[in-house]
Motif scaffolding. Structure first.
Motif, short mmCIF file in Angstrom:
data_model
loop_
_atom_site.label_atom_id
_atom_site.label_comp_id
_atom_site.label_asym_id
_atom_site.label_seq_id
_atom_site.Cartn_x
_atom_site.Cartn_y
_atom_site.Cartn_z
N VAL A 262 0.86 -1.18 0.00
CA VAL A 262 0.00 0.00 0.00
C VAL A 262 0.90 1.23 0.00
O VAL A 262 1.80 1.33 0.84
N PRO A 263 0.70 2.14 -0.97
CA PRO A 263 1.52 3.35 -0.95
C PRO A 263 1.24 4.13 0.34
O PRO A 263 0.09 4.40 0.66
N ALA A 264 2.28 4.46 1.07
CA ALA A 264 2.11 5.14 2.36
C ALA A 264 2.55 6.60 2.28
O ALA A 264 2.05 7.45 3.00
N ARG A 265 3.50 6.88 1.38
CA ARG A 265 3.95 8.28 1.23
C ARG A 265 4.65 8.43 -0.11
O ARG A 265 5.50 7.63 -0.46
N VAL A 266 4.29 9.48 -0.83
CA VAL A 266 4.95 9.77 -2.10
C VAL A 266 5.54 11.16 -1.99
O VAL A 266 4.84 12.11 -1.66
N VAL A 267 6.84 11.28 -2.21
CA VAL A 267 7.50 12.59 -2.22
C VAL A 267 8.05 12.84 -3.62
O VAL A 267 8.90 12.10 -4.11
#
Lengths: 241, 241
Positions: free
Chosen positions: A199-204
């Motif tokens: 599950v994507p948790a953070r995209v920077v």
């Protein structure tokens, strides 16, 4: 709560370095002229340019950027490391008396060896009972911080395949290399109908690299779910793949 | 100004569908039981769940989400398509009388054939002079909209390798498949010191998929640039790869 984490820089086509150097052991200047170096330098450039990475290595300069903040938090989160034997062998000499880890490192190897104490908080403990045992020892040493898989790619895949990894962060460099050593794909021990879900948790979204942190959900069956579309219209043709 | 664009759904390990079905031609229900389907359904699920995708296919329901907006803008931006022969063959029957493209489609093939006119604005023109010529014809047909590479993966790689692609959008599904047909890597015709550089242009962080749009800069030499770090400390060991 201690998590087992890993992070790696990869090209958009999934390589973390150039093709493996088959010439046998090389010193650093030999390695620099080999096939691994060009791809390796390209995918890790964002980190080498970051001030926080350079500080850990004892280098001056660098940029105080969002990339640097990510390097900083990555180091800060790790209370202990697990590491592959090949990575340790490559690093032992260049890391010198004060390696950048500043925490206990558990090296997965077949060769027993005494614990190696270094300055600045780094120690290397050699674990001959496999990755699972190394993670267990690192967990006990990490306190309330995380256990980080330092690398290389093979150990990362083993830890992932064994269901031991809780979090994976990829730093995706915007380049296609065409060839090299791949981080993911074969080697995960997945059957034809199996996947590992995340599950994507953070995209920077930094200018020169995209950092995506995933929470690993784990192995699950892939399902033939057409979401209620009529059977004869769903397929590669319909979605343009 | 017309751009040549492509977009594709891929797993985090870079596959756009399961392993190739080597059983020869299969009807849709045969394909559904083959090796391609489980991975294919998983990586395209975000689109199949999107209302805008379902509308184009004539299906009811779906979610009105950021994913749906992306499908909508993708269809809206394309004034003409180029398509691989294998994708056309798989789609010709299931697409029926009113295919979802609603624009001229130029199919790259070795077999000459009359133009096929369909309802809703879709036509299929068969181009036997290669991908470059197909892109040229599509450009002339696209007006001020974009030329979209509809797929499959092989045509996308050819267009990219030929330096014809201006924009690549990947929809990265948070799953590892372990095996399948890879979109990127070999097949780009890159030498050991060459890369294709891109620049991230837009990142959309949806819950079930990460959409990254890249502007393709083009082929360039990979450089052995250690960014001023002393030579004996830079290498795989130092950055943890």
């Amino acid at each position: 709560m201690t998590k087992v984490t890993a992070q790696m820089s990869v090209s958009l086509d999934g390589f973390y370095t150039g093709p493996r150097d088959t010439r046998g052991n090389q010193d650093m200047s030999g390695w620099m002229r080999g096939p691994e170096a060009p791809g390796f330098f390209r995918v890790t450039r964002w980190a080498v340019d970051a001030m926080a990475w350079r500080e850990r290595q004892g280098f001056a300069g660098g940029e105080q950027s969002v990339d640097s903040q990510i390097v900083e938090e990555t180091f800060a989160a790790a209370g202990a490391y697990v590491m592959g034997r090949r990575m340790f062998d490559a690093g032992e000499v260049p890391w010198g008396e004060e390696p950048p880890f500043r925490a206990p490192v558990f090296v997965v190897t077949h060769r027993p060896r005494e614990v190696l104490e270094r300055q600045g908080g780094t120690s290397f403990t050699f674990v001959t009972e496999g990755p699972e045992r190394a993670v267990e020892l690192a967990r006990a040493a990490a306190g309330d911080k995380d256990v980080a898989v330092a690398g290389g790619g093979e150990l990362l895949r083993q830890v992932l395949a064994a269901g031991l990894l809780d979090q994976l962060e990829l730093h995706i460099a915007p380049v296609l290399l065409g060839d090299g050593q791949r981080l993911l794909g074969p080697g995960l021990g997945l059957g034809a109908d199996d996947g590992i879900e995340l599950v994507p948790a953070r995209v920077v979204d930094a200018p020169g690299v995209t950092h995506i942190r995933y929470t690993v959900t784990g192995r699950s069956k892939l399902v033939l779910d057409d979401r209620g579309a009529s059977g004869d219209l769903v397929g590669p043709a319909a979605t343009g793949q």
